[in-house]
Design an enzyme around this catalytic site. Structure first.
Site, PDB file in Angstrom:
ATOM      1  CE  LYS A  14     -28.976   9.153   3.735  1.00 25.36           C
ATOM      2  NZ  LYS A  14     -27.770   8.450   3.226  1.00 25.36           N
ATOM      3  NE  ARG A  89     -25.731   7.919   9.375  1.00 22.61           N
ATOM      4  CZ  ARG A  89     -25.891   8.814   8.393  1.00 22.61           C
ATOM      5  NH1 ARG A  89     -26.893   9.659   8.415  1.00 22.61           N
ATOM      6  NH2 ARG A  89     -25.044   8.837   7.400  1.00 22.61           N
ATOM      7  NE  ARG A 128     -21.362  13.435  -1.012  1.00 20.12           N
ATOM      8  CZ  ARG A 128     -22.226  12.878  -0.153  1.00 20.12           C
ATOM      9  NH1 ARG A 128     -23.502  12.835  -0.442  1.00 20.12           N
ATOM     10  NH2 ARG A 128     -21.807  12.356   0.972  1.00 20.12           N
ATOM     11  NE  ARG A 134     -20.175  14.987   3.614  1.00 17.79           N
ATOM     12  CZ  ARG A 134     -21.259  14.232   3.720  1.00 17.79           C
ATOM     13  NH1 ARG A 134     -22.374  14.584   3.111  1.00 17.79           N
ATOM     14  NH2 ARG A 134     -21.223  13.133   4.425  1.00 17.79           N
ATOM     15  NE  ARG A 146     -19.517   8.898   5.100  1.00 14.96           N
ATOM     16  CZ  ARG A 146     -19.420   9.579   3.956  1.00 14.96           C
ATOM     17  NH1 ARG A 146     -18.232   9.777   3.405  1.00 14.96           N
ATOM     18  NH2 ARG A 146     -20.491  10.069   3.388  1.00 14.96           N
TER      19      ARG A 146
HETATM   20  P1  ADP Z   1     -23.926  10.349   4.347  1.00 11.37           P
HETATM   21  O1  ADP Z   1     -25.313   9.795   4.297  1.00 11.37           O
HETATM   22  O2  ADP Z   1     -23.346  10.633   2.992  1.00 11.37           O
HETATM   23  O3  ADP Z   1     -22.971   9.570   5.225  1.00 11.37           O
HETATM   24  P2  ADP Z   1     -24.720  12.459   6.206  1.00 11.37           P
HETATM   25  O4  ADP Z   1     -24.596  13.894   5.935  1.00 11.37           O
HETATM   26  O5  ADP Z   1     -26.079  11.886   6.389  1.00 11.37           O
HETATM   27  O6  ADP Z   1     -23.969  11.781   4.989  1.00 11.37           O
HETATM   28  O7  ADP Z   1     -23.864  12.061   7.510  1.00 11.37           O
HETATM   29  C1  ADP Z   1     -22.526  12.433   7.669  1.00 11.37           C
HETATM   30  C2  ADP Z   1     -22.015  12.010   9.038  1.00 11.37           C
HETATM   31  O8  ADP Z   1     -22.776  12.709  10.062  1.00 11.37           O
HETATM   32  C3  ADP Z   1     -22.180  10.538   9.410  1.00 11.37           C
HETATM   33  O9  ADP Z   1     -21.109   9.750   8.904  1.00 11.37           O
HETATM   34  C4  ADP Z   1     -22.185  10.609  10.944  1.00 11.37           C
HETATM   35  O10 ADP Z   1     -20.882  10.789  11.464  1.00 11.37           O
HETATM   36  C5  ADP Z   1     -22.969  11.887  11.210  1.00 11.37           C
HETATM   37  N1  ADP Z   1     -24.414  11.622  11.371  1.00 11.37           N
HETATM   38  C6  ADP Z   1     -25.397  12.044  10.525  1.00 11.37           C
HETATM   39  N2  ADP Z   1     -26.606  11.619  10.951  1.00 11.37           N
HETATM   40  C7  ADP Z   1     -26.382  10.904  12.084  1.00 11.37           C
HETATM   41  C8  ADP Z   1     -27.223  10.180  12.991  1.00 11.37           C
HETATM   42  N3  ADP Z   1     -28.549  10.106  12.805  1.00 11.37           N
HETATM   43  N4  ADP Z   1     -26.637   9.563  14.049  1.00 11.37           N
HETATM   44  C9  ADP Z   1     -25.324   9.631  14.241  1.00 11.37           C
HETATM   45  N5  ADP Z   1     -24.480  10.271  13.426  1.00 11.37           N
HETATM   46  C10 ADP Z   1     -24.976  10.907  12.356  1.00 11.37           C
END
Ligand code: ADP
Length: 189
Positions: A14, A89, A128, A134, A146
């Site tokens: 994404k 999400r 990654r 991270r 996740r």
């Molecule tokens: P990825 O898609 O690789 O998991 P992101 O950067 O989108 O990475 O998200 C990393 C973390 O940030 C998630 O595992 C969650 O803990 C938090 N997070 C991100 N977006 C949301 C959301 N919309 N609602 C709740 N938690 C979120």
């Protein structure tokens, strides 16, 4: 306005694809993960709260996330549109986003869902970890968590937009350029 949701499991690409799409379509990129990480780096109260969930592979609570997203949208009154990356999400977040946009006379044009098999996601995330720094990419148990959270809480969000006729599935396996091509074909001019 053209408001797009770039959807998909962790590691689907994404963030990578957003970078191209924001330039090509002149959109504002809002990644909730990036915003949380910026808050962690800036040692804000929100960052401290978000970190406690992110390190475990869990979602940050809806109320906090929704409020933050709305305030980010409001920072860009002149935007030609947004790419929402990592949001919504949960179905609660999707309902809140729809209502928020509707209140501004706006809507989601399309949900572009990157489809990638689970084994490939795990390989990508572990690779990654070497460059992302991270913590949530470095630990296979957190990666699994996740993916489990995605399947349980996030995947149903696709049904929400499918029912609205806005879902477009995109094959997320291949070169970055190939996938960009599939996305631009799906989005249109
Ligand atoms: P990825 O898609 O690789 O998991 P992101 O950067 O989108 O990475 O998200 C990393 C973390 O940030 C998630 O595992 C969650 O803990 C938090 N997070 C991100 N977006 C949301 C959301 N919309 N609602 C709740 N938690 C979120």
């Amino acid at each position: 306005m053209r408001n797009l949701i770039l959807f998909g499991p962790p590691g689907a690409g994404k963030g990578t694809q957003s970078a191209f799409l924001v330039d090509h379509y002149n959109l504002v990129h809002l990644s909730t993960g990036d915003i949380f990480r910026a808050n962690i780096k800036g040692e804000t109260e929100l960052g401290q709260l978000a970190k406690s969930y992110m390190d475990q592979g869990q979602l940050v609570p809806d109320d906090v996330t929704i409020k933050m997203l709305e305030s980010e949208v409001n920072k860009h009154p002149d935007a030609a549109g947004f790419i929402f990356d990592g949001f919504p999400r949960t179905t609660a977040q999707a309902g809140a986003l729809d209502a928020f946009l509707e209140g501004q006379g706006q809507t989601i044009a399309s949900m572009l869902a990157l489809e990638v098999p689970e084994a490939e996601l795990k390989t990508r995330l572990l690779a990654r970890a070497a460059t992302s720094g991270r913590a949530d990419d470095a630990d296979p148990a957190v990666i699994q968590k996740r993916i489990d959270v995605y399947n349980a809480e996030t995947a149903p969000v696709a049904d929400h937009y499918r029912a609205a006729g806005k879902y477009q599935g995109i094959d997320g396996v291949g070169s970055i350029e190939d996938i960009t091509g599939r996305l631009t074909t799906a989005i249109g001019a």
